[in-house]
Design a protein around this motif. Structure first.
Motif: not given
Length: 175
Positions: A38-47, A137-143, A163-165, A173-174
């Motif tokens: 996975g790649v997390n593009h957000t400021s939240a941690a993916i537990n 799997v890339h986790f992007l803003p707005c879930h 997308e940038p990291l 969110c849309p």
């Protein structure tokens, strides 16, 4: 926690059994195994996250992780194949906590875990040829979630995900 460990152990055992069966079957295998990352593009941690029940590990904010073997996907890609991605986020992964093992820490963790969020997305499986290197799997803003089956891993310029990291959550969110 032990229930989760048992679930992971059963998934590993089933995945291993499938790998053995696929490896021993004559002709074309019905499934291909690849790494799950996975790649997390957000400021939240993916537990933690999973793809059709195959688990991935935690991913720090704006980071990489979850590298596990294996995820099983059909050996023949066809249009319309979809799978389920589930993940849990911690929007405040760097919250200052009281010392470990104290009653204050336990109370803090009860309140902190109550803020964890569960997410689910149904994602279309991108095309792949006869080999499957990995499912990224890339986790992007707005879930939002994007996936890649490319042998080129992010952040390679050849990766299909551009997308940038360090992405920021928009004010709205849309839909």
């Amino acid at each position: 926690m032990s229930n989760e460990k048992g679930k992971v152990g059963r998934q590993w055992a089933v995945g291993s059994l499938l790998l053995l069966l696929v490896g021993c079957s004559p002709g074309t295998p019905k499934f291909l195994a690849g790494d799950l990352s996975g790649v997390n593009h957000t400021s939240a941690a993916i537990n933690h996250f999973s793809v059709n029940g195959y688990g991935g590990r935690n991913i720090s904010p704006f980071g990489y992780g979850g590298g596990v073997c294996c995820v099983m996907l059909p050996s023949q890609w066809s249009p319309g194949l979809k799978f389920k991605v589930e993940w849990e986020t911690d929007s405040d992964p760097y919250a200052k906590s009281p010392p470990l093992g104290t009653d204050e820490f336990r109370a803090f963790m009860v309140k902190h875990k109550a803020k964890y969020q569960q997410h689910t997305a149904i994602v279309e499986l991108p095309p792949y040829e006869d080999e499957l290197c990995a499912l990224e799997v890339h986790f992007l803003p707005c879930h939002q979630v994007k996936v890649s089956t490319s042998c080129w891993r992010y952040p390679s310029p050849n990766s299909p995900i551009k997308e940038p990291l360090n992405m920021q959550e928009p004010a709205v969110c849309p839909k």
